[in-house]
Design a protein around this motif. Structure first.
Motif, short mmCIF file in Angstrom:
data_model
loop_
_atom_site.label_atom_id
_atom_site.label_comp_id
_atom_site.label_asym_id
_atom_site.label_seq_id
_atom_site.Cartn_x
_atom_site.Cartn_y
_atom_site.Cartn_z
N ASP A 1 24.18 42.26 -11.77
CA ASP A 1 24.28 40.83 -12.05
C ASP A 1 23.87 40.56 -13.51
N VAL A 2 24.53 39.61 -14.13
CA VAL A 2 24.25 39.33 -15.54
C VAL A 2 22.80 38.94 -15.78
N ALA A 3 22.12 38.44 -14.74
CA ALA A 3 20.72 38.04 -14.90
C ALA A 3 19.75 39.20 -14.78
N ASP A 4 20.24 40.37 -14.34
CA ASP A 4 19.35 41.48 -14.02
C ASP A 4 19.29 42.56 -15.09
N VAL A 5 19.98 42.40 -16.20
CA VAL A 5 19.97 43.41 -17.26
C VAL A 5 19.00 42.97 -18.36
N PRO A 6 18.43 43.91 -19.12
CA PRO A 6 17.51 43.53 -20.20
C PRO A 6 18.11 42.55 -21.20
N ARG B 1 18.32 38.31 -35.83
CA ARG B 1 18.79 37.06 -35.20
C ARG B 1 20.26 37.20 -34.80
N GLY B 2 21.03 37.92 -35.63
CA GLY B 2 22.46 38.06 -35.36
C GLY B 2 22.74 38.76 -34.05
N SER B 3 21.95 39.79 -33.71
CA SER B 3 22.17 40.49 -32.45
C SER B 3 21.43 39.85 -31.28
N ASN B 4 20.62 38.84 -31.56
CA ASN B 4 19.99 38.05 -30.51
C ASN B 4 20.68 36.70 -30.33
N SER B 5 21.79 36.53 -31.03
CA SER B 5 22.63 35.34 -30.86
C SER B 5 23.95 35.84 -30.28
N LYS B 6 24.11 35.75 -28.97
CA LYS B 6 25.27 36.34 -28.31
C LYS B 6 26.48 35.42 -28.27
N VAL B 7 26.34 34.20 -28.77
CA VAL B 7 27.47 33.28 -28.71
C VAL B 7 28.43 33.50 -29.87
N GLN B 8 29.71 33.30 -29.58
CA GLN B 8 30.74 33.36 -30.62
C GLN B 8 31.17 31.97 -31.07
N GLY B 9 30.69 30.99 -30.39
CA GLY B 9 31.02 29.60 -30.69
C GLY B 9 30.02 28.74 -29.95
N LEU C 1 31.18 30.22 -25.83
CA LEU C 1 31.50 31.57 -25.39
C LEU C 1 30.39 32.56 -25.73
N ASP C 2 29.84 33.18 -24.69
CA ASP C 2 28.92 34.30 -24.82
C ASP C 2 29.61 35.49 -24.18
N PRO C 3 30.12 36.45 -24.97
CA PRO C 3 30.94 37.53 -24.40
C PRO C 3 30.16 38.54 -23.56
N VAL C 4 28.84 38.43 -23.54
CA VAL C 4 28.04 39.30 -22.68
C VAL C 4 27.65 38.56 -21.40
N ALA C 5 27.23 37.31 -21.53
CA ALA C 5 26.79 36.54 -20.35
C ALA C 5 27.94 36.11 -19.46
#
Length: 567
Positions: free
Chosen positions: A274-279, A536-544, A547-551
């Motif tokens: 689940d997306v909530a269960d990964v680091p 900060r760039g790799s802790n900002s997962k949004v592209q806009g 859209l968060d391509p990981v979440a």
């Protein structure tokens, strides 16, 4: 010799306005043009039924189609009359108002509906208007091959195209509605290359003169990443190519081996969590109040030249020079201290040499207070590994990664490792991958889910696209910094590269949202490129804004990633 089944596919790029009747007539004209060109299948852009001039869900529902609506019915009739199949982009109403899905409808040459794909991943504003599809990602058998449907942002992330390829798709049919250059320059060719499938993409083009225009660039790409037909970035146009279906059944890439057989489904369980269960769950969304955290990195671009002692001395010189420039992380190239082919000729001797070189690197890291990544040969009993070490500034090993995915060269002597991990260090969370693992979307995805902020990548570019598309794609789809250090004598003739995960800020050019910045070294020089990466760039997962391509992944649909490979 395998006899190839050849099918002519076409991609039509055009712009649909607000009048549905005119859009039906426009689509039919392109279907007729494709049929006259001898095409058996044509792909049209996303929302070919109607431009999206609405701003809320109620407007989306009002203007959406149904499968028995005027647009779909008109296209079905035309397909039957012309004897041509089509994958058309249509916004379709869901079961309950105001739910609307972005869809690709695959219609056979008899006018029957063969498949409906509801887009899974949206581009930014689409999350405010539409509902993602949740059905399994599956290919479909047709008279024109086994095909998979996807739509635009479905290809920005790796999962949808990968699942289609794992399900046997020979051709991906992709309806786009993209205003950026990243689709035809990055995502479309990369998804063809990493899955060894044909990829037919049709994009919207033009639009209102006073608005940001759609990008065009429709194309047909083969399993080797070669473009067989490409439309311009301006103007309505149709392109077509003869597709040899069976080429997509051969997953062997020169030098890399069988791209599906090399996968390690036994290590991919985390892809289904689940997306909530990964680091990485703590990293979803924007970086928020996180302060700027700059890390100075450098590919230490040096590899075998003249003799081993000279090469190792130069590597230690690179470490010393990096320290003088306040660099915190230096990455050496793949098997940097060995002459090409030397490891395979005598891997046991290479392991002995590697142990000596590794100790010298540990001593140098401690002397110059630097984090260093090196890939060498490791011996453990009877087993030999291609191993990357992350050495800390005290000379200790912070992480040891035994390469899990072996290419043709390493497979002759090495045993694959069984762990993929990330190290927490004083400069950030660092993951490791080696060489052609950059071609495997699962690898960088797993490191991202484990919370990597920087991926260090000793490599030996096997072809130009390893740097220009694969490495760039790994940063784009994961929002993680990637430091690739390549051998001076690599086959691609390119230098080392650092791809930066550009943090999204309002007003950012769309190209940087989906086509991250790459810093490159010159080829063949003992060059050291210093790049400051902000975590900060790799802790900002949004592209806009949305859209968060990981979440936005849908892991409950990803069981196919963990199934053992079968021919």
């Amino acid at each position: 010799m395998i006899r190839m089944t050849t099918v002519r596919f076409a991609a039509a790029q055009f712009y649909s306005g607000t009048d549905v009747a005119e859009n039906i007539a426009l689509t039919v004209r392109w279907l007729r043009a494709a049929a006259e060109a001898g095409a058996q299948v044509v792909v049209t852009p996303e929302n070919s039924n109607r431009v999206r001039d609405f701003t809320d869900r109620a407007g989306a529902w009002q203007h959406a189609e149904t499968l028995d609506g005027a647009y779909v019915t008109g296209v079905r009739r035309a397909c039957a009359d012309l004897g041509i199949a089509a994958a058309v982009g249509v916004d379709l109403r869901g079961e309950h108002e105001p739910d609307v899905h972005i869809c690709s409808v695959l219609i056979g040459s008899d006018g029957e509906i063969l498949k409906v794909h509801r887009k899974h991943i949206f581009w930014d504003y689409e999350y405010t208007l539409f509902v993602p599809g949740t059905e399994p990602v599956e290919a479909v058998d047709t008279p024109f091959g086994r095909v998979g449907l996807l739509m635009c942002a479905d290809g920005i992330v790796p999962e949808v195209p990968r699942l289609l390829a794992l399900d046997g798709a020979q051709v991906l049919l992709n309806s786009l509605n993209s205003r950026g250059p990243d689709e035809h320059r990055l995502h479309v060719p990369q998804r063809a290359l990493e899955n060894r499938v044909w990829h037919v993409s049709a994009n919207t083009v033009g639009g209102p003169a006073d608005a940001y225009p759609w990008m065009g660039g429709s194309q047909i790409v083969d399993p080797d990443g070669e473009t067989h037909a490409a439309a311009a970035e301006m103007g309505e146009e149709m392109v077509f190519a003869d597709v040899e279906l069976e080429r997509a059944d051969d997953k062997v890439a020169p030098g890399r081996g069988d791209l599906f057989a090399v996968r390690r489904p036994d290590l991919y369980g985390e892809l289904t969590w689940d997306v909530a269960d990964v680091p990485a769950a703590a990293m979803y969304g924007p970086a928020g109040e996180m302060p700027s955290h700059l890390v100075a990195v450098a590919p230490l671009q040096v590899s075998w030249f003249h003799n081993r002692e000279w090469t190792v001395t130069r590597a230690i010189g690179q470490i010393a020079y990096a320290a003088s420039r306040s660099i915190q992380l230096g990455v050496l190239p793949e098997m940097f201290c060995f002459e090409r082919g030397e490891v395979a000729r005598d891997p046991r001797e290479a392991a002995r040499v590697s142990a000596e070189v590794l100790q010298r690197l540990r001593d140098a890291a401690r002397q110059y207070r630097l984090h260093v990544v090196a890939n060498l040969v490791e011996s453990d009993g009877d087993a030999l590994y291609s191993t990357a070490w992350l050495i800390g500034p005290d000379g200790g090993d912070l992480l040891r990664y035994r390469r899990a995915h072996l290419d043709d060269a390493d497979a002759t002597w090495a045993v694959p490792g069984d762990d993929i991990a990330v190290a927490q260090t004083r400069i950030g969370r660092i993951g490791l991958m080696i060489g052609t693992e950059v071609w495997l979307p699962e690898m960088a995805r797993l490191l991202t889910l484990e919370g990597a902020e920087i991926i260090a990548h000793p490599t030996d570019w096997d072809r130009a696209e390893a740097a220009t598309t694969a490495a760039v794609q790994r940063t784009e789809e994961n929002r993680v910094h990637l430091v690739s250090s390549t051998r001076l004598d690599n086959a691609a003739g390119l230098g080392s590269q650092v791809v930066e995960s550009d943090e999204f800020v309002p007003g950012q050019p769309i190209a940087l949202m989906r086509f991250p910045t790459a810093w490159t070294c010159r080829h063949g020089f003992e060059e050291q490129m210093r790049v400051e990466l902000d975590l900060r760039g790799s802790n900002s997962k949004v592209q806009g804004h949305h859209l968060d391509p990981v979440a936005t992944r849908q892991p409950d649909l990803y069981r196919a990633f963990t199934r053992p490979h079968t021919k």
